[in-house]
Design an enzyme around this catalytic site. Structure first.
Site: not given
Ligand SMILES: *Cc1c(COP(=O)(O)O)cnc(C)c1O
Length: 395
Positions: A128, A212, A241
């Protein structure tokens, strides 16, 4: 009827106050928060240092645009550089934007080197990366891409097998993109050997490695960033986050070698890294980099993993696997996970569902051993109820 887009299946709960690992509804009902706004509130709710900083920042300039020098932004960037593999930082307002910057940087890096066809990113099933078109495309999850048109430029592999990655690389490949610990996809922590293998393959083929760490970074696994466990570093990393502990913020970190191509005009953000956000970001970082912070996360992660293992012993037909690393933890369950999350909520414990029918536990990183035991105790109680009902239904 709500005036909002119907994009969320929201619970009816609303919270008014927060303190540490607890959230309170208007009538004062207390909930133990093992979701942290999905890995955002690393310091829990109402951290005094962050609150004091926010109040002081409110009396100063909030926003000026990146046309001007922003001392708080310079300071936060330098501190992130000092604490990581990176030499350069670009600030965003979200995780998806951090990844957009990462993807653009990777493509532009090769364009700059004259390799204009190197635009493709290799991503992985269960990933994700956010909800923008590029980040949806990178993750390639059909549940999220359906109905949004063609998304060229990405390949998707089953994670865990280095030979698949090796075979997928061609003269169009720019980068490999992976979460060292997949969050939404089902709380899958990849082995050190696999991450080291990806680094080696990227080096051998002269392509870039992008991590990521939007969810698994910022201390959640017991290191500042999850990849540190493997003793390797990416070329580019997306962070968000927990970086703002609830203030919308993100960052793309990169080496000097890679970031050099991002010259004036190639990228930008109106809000990204504004004085208000960076004041808060610096306060969050003060707390996260305090001596002993990561050790605490590691220790609590061990307690959590141990307690969750006990659930497998007790309810092997309901809990089949413990996953994760540190305080990004999950249990694969046999009951429908969304119903389990609902029942835990009824018992005043907040958790999050993840893919692969995994119940995800993301407590604030300041969680205590007692909090961990209380939370797993609630999970055990709900599983016992489930068991009893299933027993009755079977009679
Ligand atoms: C939450 C998340 C995102 C996206 O972050 P947003 O602030 O919602 O755009 C991208 N990568 C990972 C692994 C995430 O958990």
């Amino acid at each position: 009827m709500s005036a909002l887009y119907g994009t969320y299946a929201r619970s009816e709960l609303a919270f008014e106050q927060g303190e540490g690992v607890r959230l309170f509804t208007a009538d004062g009902t207390s909930y133990l928060d093992f979701s942290s706004g999905i890995a955002v509130n690393a310091l829990g709710h109402g951290d005094p240092h962050v609150v004091t900083t926010l109040k002081a920042a409110a009396d100063k300039v909030w926003h000026t645009s990146n046309i001007f020098q922003i001392p708080e932004q310079e300071r936060l960037a330098q501190r992130l550089v000092d604490a990581t593999f990176a030499d350069k930082v670009f600030f965003t307002n979200s995780g998806a934007e951090a990844l957009e910057c990462a993807i653009k940087t990777a493509r532009r890096y090769f364009w700059d080197k004259g390799e204009k066809d190197r635009v493709e990113i290799i991503g992985f099933a269960g990933s994700f990366h956010g909800r923008t078109i590029a980040t949806l495309a990178a993750a390639g999850n059909p549940a999220y891409t359906e109905g949004f048109g063609p998304m060229p430029g990405y390949k998707h592999l089953t994670p865990g097998d280095l030979a698949l990655v090796e075979a997928a690389i061609d003269n169009k490949t720019a980068a490999i993109l992976i979460e060292p610990v997949q969050g939404e996809g089902g709380v899958t922590a990849f082995s050190d050997a696999y991450l080291q293998g990806l680094r080696r393959i990227a080096d051998q083929h002269g392509i870039l490695l992008i991590f990521d760490e939007v969810q698994c970074g910022y201390g959640r696994t017991g290191r500042f960033f999850a990849h540190e466990w493997a003793g390797i570093a990416p070329d580019i990393m997306a962070v968000a986050k927990a970086i703002g502990n609830g203030f919308p913020m993100g960052a793309c970190l990169a080496t000097e070698e890679v970031a050099r191509c991002m010259v004036p005009g190639t990228h930008g953000s109106t809000y990204g890294g504004n004085p208000l956000a960076c004041a808060i970001g610096n306060a969050v970082l003060d707390r996260v980099l305090e001596p002993g912070f990561f050790q605490h996360v590691e220790a609590m992660g061990q307690v959590l993993a141990y307690e969750l293992q006990q659930l497998i012993q007790k309810y092997p037909h309901l809990v089949t696997e413990v996953r994760g690393k540190g305080l990004i933890a999950g249990i694969k369950v046999t009951p429908p996970v969304r119903e389990l999350v609902q029942r835990l909520r009824d018992h005043k414990l907040l958790t999050v569902a993840a893919g692969d029918n995994v119940l995800r536990l993301l407590p604030p990183l300041i969680v205590s051993e007692d909090d961990v035991r209380e939370a797993v105790g609630i999970v055990a109680r709900v599983l016992a109820e489930w068991d009893a009902e299933a027993g009755q239904a079977g009679q």
